[in-house]
Structures are given as structure tokens and as C-alpha cells.
Design a protein around this motif. Structure first.
Motif, PDB file in Angstrom:
ATOM      1  N   GLN A 150       0.962  -1.077   0.036  1.00 24.96           N
ATOM      2  CA  GLN A 150      -0.084  -0.012  -0.001  1.00 24.96           C
ATOM      3  C   GLN A 150       0.908   1.237   0.195  1.00 24.96           C
ATOM      4  OE1 GLN A 150      -2.621   0.137   3.159  1.00 24.96           O
ATOM      5  NE2 GLN A 150      -3.736   2.008   2.568  1.00 24.96           N
ATOM      6  N   GLN A 151       0.498   2.139  -0.904  1.00 28.02           N
ATOM      7  CA  GLN A 151       1.217   3.599  -0.904  1.00 28.02           C
ATOM      8  C   GLN A 151       0.280   4.582  -1.052  1.00 28.02           C
ATOM      9  OE1 GLN A 151       3.885   3.237  -4.250  1.00 28.02           O
ATOM     10  NE2 GLN A 151       5.468   4.144  -2.753  1.00 28.02           N
ATOM     11  N   THR A 152       0.507   5.831  -0.336  1.00 26.32           N
ATOM     12  CA  THR A 152      -0.459   6.808  -0.357  1.00 26.32           C
ATOM     13  C   THR A 152      -0.887   7.250  -1.846  1.00 26.32           C
ATOM     14  OG1 THR A 152       0.378   7.444   1.819  1.00 26.32           O
ATOM     15  CG2 THR A 152      -1.065   9.134   0.513  1.00 26.32           C
ATOM     16  N   GLY A 153      -2.199   7.379  -2.137  1.00 25.69           N
ATOM     17  CA  GLY A 153      -2.694   7.906  -3.355  1.00 25.69           C
ATOM     18  C   GLY A 153      -2.582   6.600  -4.436  1.00 25.69           C
ATOM     19  N   ALA A 154      -2.334   5.496  -4.241  1.00 27.62           N
ATOM     20  CA  ALA A 154      -2.268   4.261  -5.214  1.00 27.62           C
ATOM     21  C   ALA A 154      -3.233   3.145  -4.846  1.00 27.62           C
ATOM     22  CB  ALA A 154      -0.775   3.757  -5.144  1.00 27.62           C
ATOM     23  N   SER A 155      -3.885   3.130  -5.850  1.00 29.89           N
ATOM     24  CA  SER A 155      -5.119   2.324  -5.521  1.00 29.89           C
ATOM     25  C   SER A 155      -4.332   0.838  -5.865  1.00 29.89           C
ATOM     26  CB  SER A 155      -6.287   2.191  -6.909  1.00 29.89           C
ATOM     27  OG  SER A 155      -5.322   1.655  -7.966  1.00 29.89           O
ATOM     28  N   PRO A 156      -5.273  -0.314  -5.413  1.00 33.19           N
ATOM     29  CA  PRO A 156      -4.719  -1.926  -5.175  1.00 33.19           C
ATOM     30  C   PRO A 156      -4.037  -2.225  -6.388  1.00 33.19           C
ATOM     31  CG  PRO A 156      -6.526  -1.692  -3.793  1.00 33.19           C
ATOM     32  CD  PRO A 156      -6.488  -0.413  -4.547  1.00 33.19           C
ATOM     33  N   PRO A 176      20.232  -7.454 -11.152  1.00 34.19           N
ATOM     34  CA  PRO A 176      19.720  -8.777 -10.255  1.00 34.19           C
ATOM     35  C   PRO A 176      18.542  -8.324  -9.691  1.00 34.19           C
ATOM     36  CG  PRO A 176      22.246  -8.632 -10.170  1.00 34.19           C
ATOM     37  CD  PRO A 176      21.722  -7.449 -10.733  1.00 34.19           C
ATOM     38  N   ARG A 177      17.408  -9.128  -9.620  1.00 35.63           N
ATOM     39  CA  ARG A 177      16.136  -8.973  -8.880  1.00 35.63           C
ATOM     40  C   ARG A 177      16.293  -8.691  -7.428  1.00 35.63           C
ATOM     41  NH1 ARG A 177      16.417 -14.143 -10.222  1.00 35.63           N
ATOM     42  NH2 ARG A 177      15.780 -15.498  -8.472  1.00 35.63           N
ATOM     43  N   GLU A 178      17.258  -9.443  -6.999  1.00 32.00           N
ATOM     44  CA  GLU A 178      17.422  -9.601  -5.347  1.00 32.00           C
ATOM     45  C   GLU A 178      17.883  -8.016  -4.947  1.00 32.00           C
ATOM     46  OE1 GLU A 178      18.371 -13.442  -7.179  1.00 32.00           O
ATOM     47  OE2 GLU A 178      19.062 -11.437  -7.689  1.00 32.00           O
ATOM     48  N   GLU A 179      18.466  -7.238  -5.871  1.00 31.39           N
ATOM     49  CA  GLU A 179      18.777  -5.828  -5.289  1.00 31.39           C
ATOM     50  C   GLU A 179      17.842  -4.667  -5.512  1.00 31.39           C
ATOM     51  OE1 GLU A 179      22.317  -4.645  -7.610  1.00 31.39           O
ATOM     52  OE2 GLU A 179      23.270  -6.644  -7.351  1.00 31.39           O
ATOM     53  N   ILE A 180      16.423  -5.127  -5.799  1.00 28.32           N
ATOM     54  CA  ILE A 180      15.586  -4.433  -6.049  1.00 28.32           C
ATOM     55  C   ILE A 180      15.061  -3.335  -4.787  1.00 28.32           C
ATOM     56  CG2 ILE A 180      13.010  -4.030  -6.520  1.00 28.32           C
ATOM     57  CD1 ILE A 180      13.110  -6.032  -8.896  1.00 28.32           C
ATOM     58  N   PRO A 181      14.985  -4.391  -3.745  1.00 30.80           N
ATOM     59  CA  PRO A 181      14.783  -3.453  -2.425  1.00 30.80           C
ATOM     60  C   PRO A 181      15.666  -2.653  -1.955  1.00 30.80           C
ATOM     61  CG  PRO A 181      14.087  -5.773  -2.162  1.00 30.80           C
ATOM     62  CD  PRO A 181      14.813  -5.824  -3.448  1.00 30.80           C
ATOM     63  N   SER A 182      16.974  -2.928  -1.915  1.00 35.65           N
ATOM     64  CA  SER A 182      17.852  -2.095  -1.706  1.00 35.65           C
ATOM     65  C   SER A 182      17.836  -0.962  -2.589  1.00 35.65           C
ATOM     66  CB  SER A 182      19.242  -2.737  -1.747  1.00 35.65           C
ATOM     67  OG  SER A 182      19.887  -3.303  -3.041  1.00 35.65           O
ATOM     68  N   ILE A 183      17.679  -1.187  -3.840  1.00 38.41           N
ATOM     69  CA  ILE A 183      17.836   0.088  -4.794  1.00 38.41           C
ATOM     70  C   ILE A 183      16.741   1.287  -4.492  1.00 38.41           C
ATOM     71  CG2 ILE A 183      17.353   0.796  -7.247  1.00 38.41           C
ATOM     72  CD1 ILE A 183      19.071  -1.548  -7.891  1.00 38.41           C
ATOM     73  N   LEU A 184      15.438   0.541  -4.416  1.00 41.51           N
ATOM     74  CA  LEU A 184      14.200   1.485  -3.608  1.00 41.51           C
ATOM     75  C   LEU A 184      14.746   2.104  -2.654  1.00 41.51           C
ATOM     76  CD1 LEU A 184      11.464  -0.725  -4.644  1.00 41.51           C
ATOM     77  CD2 LEU A 184      12.409   0.896  -6.025  1.00 41.51           C
ATOM     78  N   GLU A 185      15.282   1.491  -1.742  1.00 43.16           N
ATOM     79  CA  GLU A 185      15.500   2.087  -0.425  1.00 43.16           C
ATOM     80  C   GLU A 185      16.359   3.089  -0.307  1.00 43.16           C
ATOM     81  OE1 GLU A 185      17.555   0.579   4.240  1.00 43.16           O
ATOM     82  OE2 GLU A 185      16.826  -0.783   2.587  1.00 43.16           O
ATOM     83  N   ARG A 186      17.546   3.157  -1.072  1.00 43.92           N
ATOM     84  CA  ARG A 186      18.574   4.146  -1.404  1.00 43.92           C
ATOM     85  C   ARG A 186      17.943   5.362  -2.326  1.00 43.92           C
ATOM     86  NH1 ARG A 186      21.802  -0.398  -2.476  1.00 43.92           N
ATOM     87  NH2 ARG A 186      21.893   0.128  -4.796  1.00 43.92           N
ATOM     88  N   GLY A 187      17.239   4.743  -3.164  1.00 44.97           N
ATOM     89  CA  GLY A 187      16.847   5.899  -4.286  1.00 44.97           C
ATOM     90  C   GLY A 187      15.576   6.821  -3.681  1.00 44.97           C
ATOM     91  N   PHE A 188      14.624   6.240  -2.846  1.00 41.79           N
ATOM     92  CA  PHE A 188      13.578   6.918  -2.014  1.00 41.79           C
ATOM     93  C   PHE A 188      13.971   7.372  -0.844  1.00 41.79           C
ATOM     94  CE2 PHE A 188      11.384   4.684  -5.582  1.00 41.79           C
ATOM     95  CZ  PHE A 188      10.848   5.533  -6.163  1.00 41.79           C
ATOM     96  N   ALA A 189      15.272   7.243  -0.358  1.00 42.33           N
ATOM     97  CA  ALA A 189      15.756   7.698   1.020  1.00 42.33           C
ATOM     98  C   ALA A 189      15.173   9.095   1.164  1.00 42.33           C
ATOM     99  CB  ALA A 189      17.074   7.379   1.501  1.00 42.33           C
ATOM    100  N   ALA A 190      15.350  10.059   0.386  1.00 42.64           N
ATOM    101  CA  ALA A 190      14.857  11.332   0.738  1.00 42.64           C
ATOM    102  C   ALA A 190      13.428  11.684   1.016  1.00 42.64           C
ATOM    103  CB  ALA A 190      15.496  12.308  -0.424  1.00 42.64           C
ATOM    104  N   GLU A 191      12.825  10.548   0.383  1.00 44.92           N
ATOM    105  CA  GLU A 191      11.271  10.900   0.544  1.00 44.92           C
ATOM    106  C   GLU A 191      10.715  10.104   1.813  1.00 44.92           C
ATOM    107  OE1 GLU A 191       9.228   9.709  -2.845  1.00 44.92           O
ATOM    108  OE2 GLU A 191      10.705  10.813  -4.286  1.00 44.92           O
ATOM    109  N   GLY A 192      11.692   9.648   2.535  1.00 47.69           N
ATOM    110  CA  GLY A 192      11.031   8.897   3.728  1.00 47.69           C
ATOM    111  C   GLY A 192      10.268   7.531   3.428  1.00 47.69           C
ATOM    112  N   GLY A 193      10.515   7.049   2.508  1.00 47.28           N
ATOM    113  CA  GLY A 193       9.723   5.719   1.983  1.00 47.28           C
ATOM    114  C   GLY A 193       9.820   4.716   3.161  1.00 47.28           C
ATOM    115  N   SER A 194       8.791   3.809   3.178  1.00 47.26           N
ATOM    116  CA  SER A 194       8.817   2.740   4.169  1.00 47.26           C
ATOM    117  C   SER A 194       9.791   1.509   3.554  1.00 47.26           C
ATOM    118  CB  SER A 194       7.772   2.239   4.373  1.00 47.26           C
ATOM    119  OG  SER A 194       7.451   0.853   5.108  1.00 47.26           O
ATOM    120  N   ASN A 195      10.693   1.391   4.354  1.00 52.33           N
ATOM    121  CA  ASN A 195      11.750   0.151   4.160  1.00 52.33           C
ATOM    122  C   ASN A 195      10.878  -1.195   3.915  1.00 52.33           C
ATOM    123  OD1 ASN A 195      13.743   1.937   3.830  1.00 52.33           O
ATOM    124  ND2 ASN A 195      14.633   1.612   5.872  1.00 52.33           N
ATOM    125  N   SER A 196       9.687  -1.396   4.957  1.00 55.62           N
ATOM    126  CA  SER A 196       9.240  -2.285   5.030  1.00 55.62           C
ATOM    127  C   SER A 196       8.278  -2.790   3.415  1.00 55.62           C
ATOM    128  CB  SER A 196       8.150  -2.420   6.221  1.00 55.62           C
ATOM    129  OG  SER A 196       7.301  -1.479   5.941  1.00 55.62           O
TER     130      SER A 196
END
Length: 736
Positions: A150-156, A176-196
Motif C-alpha cells: 500500500q502507498q498513499t494515493g495508489a489503488s491496489p 539482479p532482482r535481489e537488489e530491487i529492495p535496496s535500490i528502492l531504499e537508497r533511491g527514495f531515502a530522501a522521501e522517507g519511504g517505508s523500508n518494509s
């Protein structure tokens, strides 16, 4: 224009890098290079199996030894035709797109992947995007209901699509697909995204990938990952690739994904020749998986670099000036500046007035023979349904046809499609909740039409060919259809029915034509229902085909866009039931056809945009029509028109990517991996995108109308980046 041509003739084994702007002759140069190489490249004998080392050769057959790539399907057709004409069809070659090649290779060498990844030995099926979305939503239902995804403003559904797109972006970038979570975590760090959330997305993608491979399902992302990560690294495959292709010719590589560069590197390393064209102001698919900057590194692999200096359209005259006005307006002072007379502005207060005056200017220009309809394009950052309908209707009054370019609207917006879906619900049992009075009335109107016979009409414009486009007679009009639905439609959850016409006490007031048309429809439905009960109706696809042949194709006219929608429906239905058949064999649900049909009807009625059918070029009036397109569609087609009308020129949407940019796409560019995406990065990307759009579009026209309304559709004032350009142009009201 062509540098070092004498060297190329002497030593054709050297690769070539061709750089140029739009319409500078890059494709023509590649065609010329194909003609040179085709005389020296010897085709390989074809074998029965692409893998079989002991496969018997077919007598007299040869396999193409030159791989020809284009950015998309439409460009591929045109590129292949130009090569065939230039060589008089004497030389075989393999023409495809980058993804088409990846998919073909994965399917062809599937046994290798089965062996190396320990997969189940079954023929793979590729999921269309709409089917992929539905199956993934069903697989992740628990997480969606629990609010994990779930994300704010995004439908299921939007969250499911975003998650699936991440797998695609990682695959086409060679990440590698295994790196997707870490890339998102670093990329959206400034926006305070949820690591979970990022971790959950990665876990869901792992589960989705395993679920698909266990059932032999392939998606765009899975195909690309299997190709670059496993197949392209296989030594056995590399040997087969080198033995099959001795040369590769790739047009517009600025629109290719990063893993295409890996393919080209492998081919060049094993002695293949390469010819690549590149447009610095291209990158149409940047944000959708293309990596323009990464593909530019191929230049270092080529011995010859050709810079085509030719420029076309308005770009050489006002290209840099337009960029300075729109992109660099803060540091650029245009004192007393006025653009040439070929750049004109049309300014109104309301958008409705803008659409009307734009259409009137086009009609007047065509009537005065200043330009042909086929030489006009109306381009907007977002070509909405209101603009399409208004322009099409107003132009039609003047006998001018208009056609939408790759119009990706939901199938359910087409009346014929809605009528066929209602028909499905009336024939198969258990679907009564999907049928109502209004849907039945619309179905009667659509299916009760017939082509007007030998209509004598004064043709104001022979190019519009009004006689061949004579309107269908409505045997059942809207009023009569409503009366029939009120009195003759019997709702029922299991078996909704169409009662005899006599159920309407005053049926005699309907008229003979309407009564006969209704009787034909009702009898046909009862006949199909009876065959379905006796198991004589093979499948819902057969029912759709019968209905189209009976009611929509027999003795009536259908416009090109309606025919295209019917083709989309049949291709989508065939794919849907093919996937359903595979699912039933692996995981029998026992729900029968009705449950599957209900999901299919709901899928289309929800507004799902299906994939475009295999490209077929329009003929007749559609080929001589005004083109309506949004920016992305027009640039992707790489077309050029003498006159451009930039609709909503004052809109801020000219600066932003909008739907042409996937969620998280910048994070997966090779130059961006591992870096956070800062606000200044987004600003710079928007400015670069606007620059590419302006230079590219200006190269494709010689007369430009900037069509601007002070107020947008929602009533807000338009303050887009092109306003300085509009104010500097010549007002067409004043110049008239």
C-alpha cells in the motif's frame, strides 16, 4: 553525408556508429550498409532445430545471417520494407525488435533454460500485461487485503502494476532482482519511504517469479531476466548465436534497453559486424526501460563513426531558440524576439473554443488545397477522449477523416465490444448479475444495424470516400431499444432471457424493421444457448466469432478503429482462454466456463487497456486522414507531417513524463544505480526530456501551430513551459 564510404567498401568487417538527428538519413544509411554487407555475408544452411547439432538440413534452404533490429513493431515493418525494396527481396534477413528477439531466443532455447534452472519441461506461454495484472492480484490478494502492499494515493491495482514494473525495469537494465529492495531504499531515502514496503515488494516478486516459472508463464520482465542473466551467459548459446548471425544492424539504439548492449557486445566479441544508428535527442522510451546513455558506450566498439549533419523541418531554424525559450527561459532574454511566420499561435479562453477553432483552421487549409489531410498531425501531451471526439466530429462535417495513432483506450469504450460482452452473459448460465436493462438496450441497437444499400450521396471530398463509408441503418433505434428492453428483457441471476416481442402489449408500434431485427437477435441467442447446453458450442471465443460474423461483419460497414477493437478483443480472448486452459491443467478449479467468462467480462469492463493488436497499416480514408496523437505515440512512430498543431501548448504536462515514465524508472538507469534520486535530479530530467521533445518534434514539421487556451478542462489557468514560445509566435488571427 556518408563519411569513409570507400573504406567501408574495402573492409566491411568493421562496425559503424551512425549519429544524427531525426530525419537526418540514419535509417537510409543503414539500408545502404545492409546492401553492402548482404553481398559479402554468406547465409548459413537452415536446420530443422535451432539447437540440434545433428539436425538434418532442409534441402535448398538457408537461414538469414543478418539480424535487423528496430525500436518497435511499426518501425520494424517500415525498416524491413525499405531493405526489401532496396535489395529487390534477394537477401534473407531476420527482422525483429529487441524484446521480440529476447522472447524468440528464450522460446527457442527453452530446453537449455529448463536444464540449467531445473524447470518443469512444458512449453512456455507469455502473459499479456492485462492477464499478468489479474493473476498477480489474485496471487497477492492476502497482502493487498492486509495493507502490506500500500502507498498513499495508489489503488491496489496500481500497486500491483508498480510492483510488476519493478521486475521489468530491473531485468531490462541488467540488475539482479535481489537488489530491487535496496535500490528502492537508497533511491527514495530522501522521501522517507517505508523500508518494509520495499522489502515486501521484493518478496512478492520472488513469489510471483517462482509461481510463473512453475506453470510455464513468461512476462516481459521474466523473459528479459532469463535472457541476459542465464541464456546470454551460456557458452553453448553464445556459440549458436555466433554461428547464426554474422552481422547486426540496429536502428535507433537510443531507445533500446541496457541489456541490448550486452547482446551486441557478445556478437561483436565473436566477430560479427555491427551497424548502429543513434539519435542524441531521441530516447523516446527513456523512463519505460530504455537506457539512452548506456547504449552510447557502443560507439567505442565501432571503428567508424559517421556524423550525419543534415537537419530537417523547423529544427535548424528555431530549434535552439525554442529550447532556450522553453527550457532556459530564466537565463535567456528574448528582447523584441519574434519567431518566423511558419510558427503561429492560436490562443483562446476556453478549451472548447480552442478545439473548435483548431478544427476550423485545419478544414480551411484543406479546402484551400494548402495542405492534404495526411500531411497534418495534431499532437498533445495528453490526447483525451474529449479532444479526440471533438476534432473527429468537427472535421467529419467538412468531409475530412481523422485517425488516432495507436489509440490505447479500454476496449469497453467501444459500443460493439460492450454489446458482445452482454451477448456472452445472455448465452452462458450464471451471469445474470452482469446484465442490466441499459446493456441489453445498447446491444439491440448495435446488433440491429445493417449497412445502407447503395446510398447515393454527393461526395464533397472524394478522398473521404463517403459512399464506401455509408452509415449503418439503425433497425432498432435508441427509443425502440429502450421500450423492448423494458418489456421483453427478463432479468434472472442464472438465465436472463429475451422474451417474445408480443410481451410488449403495443409491439405493433415498433414497426416491422425493428420487430424483425429483434426477432433475429432473440432467435440467434436461443440457438446459441441451446448449442451451449448440448456442448455443441466449442468455446466463448467461438461464440464471439459467430456473433461478429453474423451481426457486425455481414452486410455492414465498420470503421477502421472499430475493426481494430474487434481484433483486439479476439486476440485478448484467445490469450485469456489459453492461459485459463493451462491453469486448469495444473490447478483445476472446477468453476466451469461461466466463472471464467465472468472474470473476463469484469476485467474488460473495469477499463483494462489491452495490448494493441498486431500492427496493420490502414488503407483507404484512414491512410489519408489527419493524425491525432499524444507526444509519446507520435515520437515512437517516427513519422513526419508538413503541418503540426500542438494542442494544449500551454499545459504544464509538456515538461513532465506522466504515463510515459514507470515508477522508479530513473533508479534503474546504469548511471544512476546506487544513488538516491534527488529533487534536482528530477528537475534536470524534466528539462532534458522537454529539450528532446522540442528538437525531435520540430524536426518533423515545416509549419507549426501552437494551440493554447488560457483555461484547462478543469478551469485552471495554463502556465506551461511553452508559454514564452507562444507569446513570441505570430498570432494566426492577426496574420489571417
Amino acid at each position: 553525408m556518408v563519411a569513409n564510404l570507400h573504406k567501408l567498401r574495402a573492409k566491411t568487417s568493421d562496425s559503424i556508429w551512425i549519429v544524427g538527428a531525426a530525419r537526418s538519413g540514419k535509417t537510409a544509411r543503414l539500408v545502404e550498409q545492409f546492401c553492402l554487407w548482404s553481398k559479402t555475408v554468406k547465409p548459413m544452411p537452415a536446420t530443422v532445430s535451432g539447437l540440434g547439432q545433428s539436425g538434418r538440413r532442409r534441402a535448398g534452404q538457408t537461414a538469414p545471417a543478418i539480424l535487423v533490429l528496430a525500436a518497435n513493431g511499426d518501425n520494424r515493418l517500415e525498416f524491413a520494407d525499405r531493405i526489401a525494396v532496396a535489395t529487390e527481396g534477394k537477401y534473407a534477413f531476420h527482422s525483429t525488435t529487441p524484446f521480440g528477439f529476447f522472447e524468440q531466443e528464450v522460446l527457442l532455447f527453452w530446453p537449455l533454460l529448463v536444464q540449467s534452472l531445473n524447470l518443469k519441461a512444458q512449453f512456455p506461454l507469455r502473459l499479456q500485461p492485462e492477464t499478468e495484472l489479474e493473476l498477480a492480484a489474485r496471487l497477492w490478494r492476502r497482502e493487498l487485503d492486509g495493507g502490506i502492499l500500500q502507498q498513499t494515493g495508489a489503488s491496489p491495482n496500481r500497486m500491483v502494476r508498480r510492483t510488476l514494473d519493478l521486475l521489468q525495469l530491473a531485468a531490462v537494465s541488467g540488475t539482479p532482482r535481489e537488489e530491487i529492495p535496496s535500490i528502492l531504499e537508497r533511491g527514495f531515502a530522501a522521501e522517507g519511504g517505508s523500508n518494509s514496503l520495499w522489502t515486501s515488494m521484493g518478496e512478492l516478486l520472488e513469489r510471483w517469479r517462482e509461481w510463473c516459472l512453475a506453470r510455464g508463464f513468461l512476462t516481459y520482465g521474466i523473459v528479459c531476466e532469463l535472457y541476459w542473466r542465464y541464456l546470454l551467459q551460456d557458452e553453448n548459446y553464445q556459440q549458436h548465436l555466433a554461428s547464426r548471425y554474422q552481422a547486426v544492424i540496429a536502428d535507433d539504439v537510443d531507445d533500446y534497453p541496457a541489456i541490448s548492449s550486452h547482446l551486441f557486445d557478445r556478437m561483436l566479441d565473436r566477430g560479427a559486424m555491427g551497424a548502429f544508428s543513434y539519435n542524441r535527442d531521441g530516447g523516446v522510451r527513456l523512463g519505460l526501460g530504455a537506457d539512452t546513455e548506456y547504449l552510447a558506450r557502443l560507439e567505442s566498439r565501432c571503428r567508424f563513426v559517421e556524423n550525419l549533419d543534415a537537419t530537417a523541418g523547423l529544427a535548424p531554424e528555431i530549434g535552439e531558440l525554442a529550447v532556450n525559450l522553453a527550457v532556459n527561459s530564466e537565463g535567456f532574454y528574448a528582447l523584441g524576439l519574434s519567431l518566423p511566420g511558419s510558427v503561429r499561435s492560436l490562443e483562446t479562453t476556453s478549451r472548447a473554443q480552442l478545439l473548435r477553432e483548431t478544427a476550423e483552421i485545419i478544414a480551411a487549409a484543406v479546402k484551400s488545397a494548402a495542405v492534404e489531410p495526411s500531411e497534418i498531425a495534431v499532437i498533445a501531451p495528453g490526447m483525451d477522449a474529449i479532444a479526440r471526439y471533438s476534432l473527429t466530429e468537427i472535421l467529419a462535417r467538412s468531409g475530412i477523416a481523422a485517425v488516432s495513432l495507436n489509440d490505447q483506450r479500454p476496449l469497453s469504450t467501444t459500443p460493439e465490444i460492450r454489446a458482445l460482452l452482454t451477448l456472452l452473459a445472455l448465452v452462458y448460465p450464471g451471469l445474470g448479475r452482469l446484465v442490466d436493462r441499459d446493456a441489453v438496450a445498447e446491444m439491440l441497437v448495435i446488433l440491429g444495424s445493417q449497412k445502407q444499400r447503395e446510398v447515393e450521396t454527393e461526395d464533397l471530398n472524394p478522398a473521404f470516400n463517403l459512399q464506401s463509408q455509408s452509415q449503418n441503418i439503425k433497425s432498432i433505434d435508441l427509443v425502440r431499444a429502450g421500450l423492448i428492453a423494458d418489456h421483453c428483457f427478463c432479468p434472472d441471476l442464472d438465465r436472463p432471457q429475451l422474451l417474445p416481442i408480443t410481451a410488449f402489449p403495443r409491439w405493433d408500434r415498433l414497426g416491422h424493421r425493428a420487430a424483425a431485427a429483434y426477432l433475429q437477435i432473440a432467435e440467434w441467442i436461443e440457438q446459441q444457448r441451446s448449442q451451449q447446453q448440448e456442448r455443441l458450442l466449442p468455446s466463448p471465443i467461438a461464440l464471439l466469432d459467430r456473433a461478429i460474423q453474423k451481426f457486425l461483419m455481414n452486410d455492414r460497414y465498420l470503421a477502421y478503429d472499430r475493426l481494430s477493437a474487434l481484433r483486439e478483443l479476439m486476440e485478448t480472448a484467445a490469450h485469456y482462454w489459453e492461459i485459463h486452459g493451462r491453469m486448469e491443467r495444473t490447478e483445476p478449479q472446477g468453476g466451469g466456463d461461466s466463472e471464467t467468462i465472468a472474470r473476463f467480462i469484469q476485467l474488460l469492463r473495469q477499463g483494462t487497456v489491452t495490448a494493441n493488436p498486431f500492427p496493420v497499416r490502414p488503407e483507404g480514408p484512414a491512410a489519408r486522414a489527419v493524425t491525432l496523437a499524444n507526444i509519446f505515440q507520435y515520437r515512437s512512430s517516427r513519422r513526419a507531417h508538413k503541418w503540426h498543431f500542438w494542442l494544449d501548448a500551454g499545459s504544464p504536462l509538456w515538461r513532465v513524463g506522466g504515463a510515459a515514465t514507470l515508477f522508479g524508472a530513473p533508479l534503474f538507469l546504469r548511471s544512476q544505480l546506487g544513488r538516491p534520486w534527488e529533487p534536482e535530479d528530477e528537475t534536470a530530467a524534466d528539462q532534458q526530456r522537454l529539450r528532446r521533445i522540442l528538437v525531435d518534434l520540430l524536426s518533423r514539421c515545416s509549419v507549426l501551430y501552437l494551440c493554447h487556451s488560457e483555461l484547462a478542462v478543469n478551469g485552471q489557468e495554463q502556465t506551461g513551459p511553452l508559454l514564452p514560445l507562444i507569446h513570441s509566435s505570430v498570432s494566426c488571427q492577426q496574420s489571417g
